[in-house]
Design a protein around this motif. Sequence first.
Motif, PDB file in Angstrom:
ATOM      1  N   LEU A  85       0.803  -1.226   0.000  1.00 53.27           N
ATOM      2  CA  LEU A  85       0.000   0.000   0.000  1.00 53.27           C
ATOM      3  C   LEU A  85       0.830   1.269   0.000  1.00 53.27           C
ATOM      4  N   VAL A  86       2.162   1.162   0.176  1.00 57.00           N
ATOM      5  CA  VAL A  86       3.000   2.347   0.234  1.00 57.00           C
ATOM      6  C   VAL A  86       2.989   3.059  -1.115  1.00 57.00           C
ATOM      7  N   PRO A  87       2.617   4.327  -1.171  1.00 59.07           N
ATOM      8  CA  PRO A  87       2.598   5.049  -2.446  1.00 59.07           C
ATOM      9  C   PRO A  87       3.989   5.118  -3.065  1.00 59.07           C
ATOM     10  N   ALA A  88       4.052   5.013  -4.396  1.00 55.94           N
ATOM     11  CA  ALA A  88       5.342   5.050  -5.079  1.00 55.94           C
ATOM     12  C   ALA A  88       5.998   6.411  -4.946  1.00 55.94           C
ATOM     13  N   ARG A  89       5.177   7.497  -4.991  1.00 55.50           N
ATOM     14  CA  ARG A  89       5.717   8.845  -4.848  1.00 55.50           C
ATOM     15  C   ARG A  89       4.890   9.535  -3.780  1.00 55.50           C
ATOM     16  N   ALA A 136      15.671  14.369  15.149  1.00 53.15           N
ATOM     17  CA  ALA A 136      15.767  13.100  14.423  1.00 53.15           C
ATOM     18  C   ALA A 136      16.474  13.318  13.092  1.00 53.15           C
ATOM     19  N   PHE A 137      17.558  12.568  12.861  1.00 52.25           N
ATOM     20  CA  PHE A 137      18.215  12.538  11.551  1.00 52.25           C
ATOM     21  C   PHE A 137      17.459  11.587  10.639  1.00 52.25           C
ATOM     22  N   ASP A 138      17.489  11.857   9.323  1.00 51.48           N
ATOM     23  CA  ASP A 138      16.980  10.860   8.394  1.00 51.48           C
ATOM     24  C   ASP A 138      17.974   9.711   8.308  1.00 51.48           C
ATOM     25  N   SER A 139      17.651   8.677   7.561  1.00 48.17           N
ATOM     26  CA  SER A 139      18.446   7.441   7.583  1.00 48.17           C
ATOM     27  C   SER A 139      19.850   7.619   7.021  1.00 48.17           C
ATOM     28  N   THR A 140      20.049   8.639   6.187  1.00 45.54           N
ATOM     29  CA  THR A 140      21.366   8.858   5.584  1.00 45.54           C
ATOM     30  C   THR A 140      22.172   9.924   6.309  1.00 45.54           C
ATOM     31  N   GLY A 141      21.537  10.667   7.192  1.00 51.82           N
ATOM     32  CA  GLY A 141      22.214  11.768   7.872  1.00 51.82           C
ATOM     33  C   GLY A 141      22.251  13.039   7.055  1.00 51.82           C
ATOM     34  N   ALA A 185       6.979   5.236  16.922  1.00 54.19           N
ATOM     35  CA  ALA A 185       7.874   4.167  16.450  1.00 54.19           C
ATOM     36  C   ALA A 185       7.320   3.650  15.134  1.00 54.19           C
ATOM     37  N   ILE A 186       8.207   3.150  14.279  1.00 55.30           N
ATOM     38  CA  ILE A 186       7.797   2.638  12.976  1.00 55.30           C
ATOM     39  C   ILE A 186       7.984   1.126  12.932  1.00 55.30           C
ATOM     40  N   HIS A 187       7.109   0.449  12.210  1.00 53.81           N
ATOM     41  CA  HIS A 187       7.232  -0.996  12.025  1.00 53.81           C
ATOM     42  C   HIS A 187       8.447  -1.263  11.135  1.00 53.81           C
ATOM     43  N   PRO A 188       9.352  -2.145  11.549  1.00 56.43           N
ATOM     44  CA  PRO A 188      10.592  -2.344  10.772  1.00 56.43           C
ATOM     45  C   PRO A 188      10.382  -2.949   9.393  1.00 56.43           C
ATOM     46  N   GLN A 189       9.265  -3.671   9.177  1.00 59.20           N
ATOM     47  CA  GLN A 189       9.020  -4.258   7.857  1.00 59.20           C
ATOM     48  C   GLN A 189       7.908  -3.565   7.075  1.00 59.20           C
ATOM     49  N   ALA A 190       7.193  -2.660   7.702  1.00 62.40           N
ATOM     50  CA  ALA A 190       6.097  -1.963   7.017  1.00 62.40           C
ATOM     51  C   ALA A 190       6.300  -0.467   7.208  1.00 62.40           C
ATOM     52  N   PRO A 191       6.894   0.217   6.227  1.00 61.97           N
ATOM     53  CA  PRO A 191       7.297   1.614   6.413  1.00 61.97           C
ATOM     54  C   PRO A 191       6.150   2.607   6.547  1.00 61.97           C
ATOM     55  N   ILE A 240       9.595   8.551   7.991  1.00 63.49           N
ATOM     56  CA  ILE A 240       8.966   7.328   7.502  1.00 63.49           C
ATOM     57  C   ILE A 240       9.014   7.273   5.973  1.00 63.49           C
ATOM     58  N   MET A 241       8.717   6.081   5.459  1.00 62.71           N
ATOM     59  CA  MET A 241       8.571   5.849   4.023  1.00 62.71           C
ATOM     60  C   MET A 241       9.783   6.353   3.242  1.00 62.71           C
ATOM     61  N   ASP A 242      10.941   5.745   3.568  1.00 59.65           N
ATOM     62  CA  ASP A 242      12.205   6.074   2.890  1.00 59.65           C
ATOM     63  C   ASP A 242      12.541   7.551   3.011  1.00 59.65           C
ATOM     64  N   ASP A 243      12.282   8.119   4.171  1.00 59.75           N
ATOM     65  CA  ASP A 243      12.619   9.513   4.478  1.00 59.75           C
ATOM     66  C   ASP A 243      11.851  10.521   3.619  1.00 59.75           C
ATOM     67  N   SER A 244      10.734  10.074   3.042  1.00 56.07           N
ATOM     68  CA  SER A 244       9.962  10.994   2.203  1.00 56.07           C
ATOM     69  C   SER A 244       8.939  11.794   3.002  1.00 56.07           C
TER      70      SER A 244
END
Length: 418
Positions: free
Chosen positions: A15-19, A307-312, A391-397, A351-355
């Motif tokens: 269900l995660v939107p592509a964009r 909070a930093f994003d996943s890449t810093g 908190a975020i689910h580790p397998q469901a962004p 969340i969702m790949d830092d988007s």
Amino acid sequence: MSVMIRALIMLLAALVPARAQDTPLVIVPQMRYGLGHAYAAVWSPDGERLVVGGSAGIAVFDANDWSAPPDVASMGYGVTALAFSPAGTWLAVGRADGTALATRLDGTESQLYTVGGPTPERGAMRNFNVAARYVAFVPPDTSFDSLPQPQPVLSEQTVTDGSGDELRLLVAVFMEDMPEVSPVQPGGTLAFSIEPLAVTIRDRETGETVAVLDDFTGPVESVALDPDAGVLETRTTSGEVIRYDVETGEIADRSAGTPPELPVDVAVDGPNGLHAAAQARGPLVLTRADGSRVELIAEPADVRSLAFDSTGARLAVGQRTGTLWVFDAASGDAIVSRYRHFGHIVDILWIMDDSLIVTAGEDTMMMITDPVDGAERARVQAHNDVVTSLAIHPQAPNLVVSGSLDGTAALWLIESSE
């Protein structure tokens, strides 16, 4: 991990939107954990049910089977007073925002009455100065002269009780010599006593404890999700650890602990040797791996969450003023500065790949912001009190857990509204 949980994760990932930035979003409630803490209780006129109200809403217990899970309903704000109509058709619910509901427990009808001016746009259990402390149903011709002082408010509308009588709802924010709700079961021998984390049922004739309703929960300080074990864990401000079954919402176990120390300073470590810190009344400073430092916000920065994003690459900052900032970690430039919450931004989650950024507020709200342009993407009143943790689910962004001072945790699905 159970088959059901695996299937849920696969569905949510799909269900995660592509964009994310191009797709309208909604925040959909999935499950709520915990009953919150208890403040009021009332027997139904027939003695068959006990309704307990508190920070999370109401819980209706079957007096013939105390082991059965209660029926639970949110009242939009914390519940501070309860009363049944004489025939038991209607339940009056006083709320922490100074309003009251006349509602039927079967959910077929409800009416809202405001006391003492307009209802705040956002409320929280901590503001007891405006709480509706007393509610009752009275005949339509009730005279104000017969009421205690200072005078409460009577609803203009009436409701029809099961007996056919017309009734008005009386609501008081504060009354001298406020009548007490009787703890004695109508037509029976039981009586209740209330503490924030337990309601005890005793037989008045024998003195025997019949039941202890102890699924009530203290203010939540942090949340964590363990999908492999199928468990959601909360830690309360008193240090108690409560573990819930993710699928059923039931308490799996609970244990005492040490109350967490609340830090005066706010600091977070990021990828690539990054570190951000703000003293209580000092500036917000970003330190890079090479030792270089840049002041992002001058003193007093009033920072509550980082909070930093996943890449810093970016740093999200929540202030006590309710403003959300996003900084470029390489240049130190501000990308986004938006007023988001009424009061503190207590926690931040990428969340969702830092988007997207999710923020938890002192105003009971959970909000989603685009970190590129600062646009608000979605909002929801997540709890009846301060939202303390995310908190975020580790397998469901797009699956997020929130915890609150109302004593509950909640599971939310972030999905497209299209």
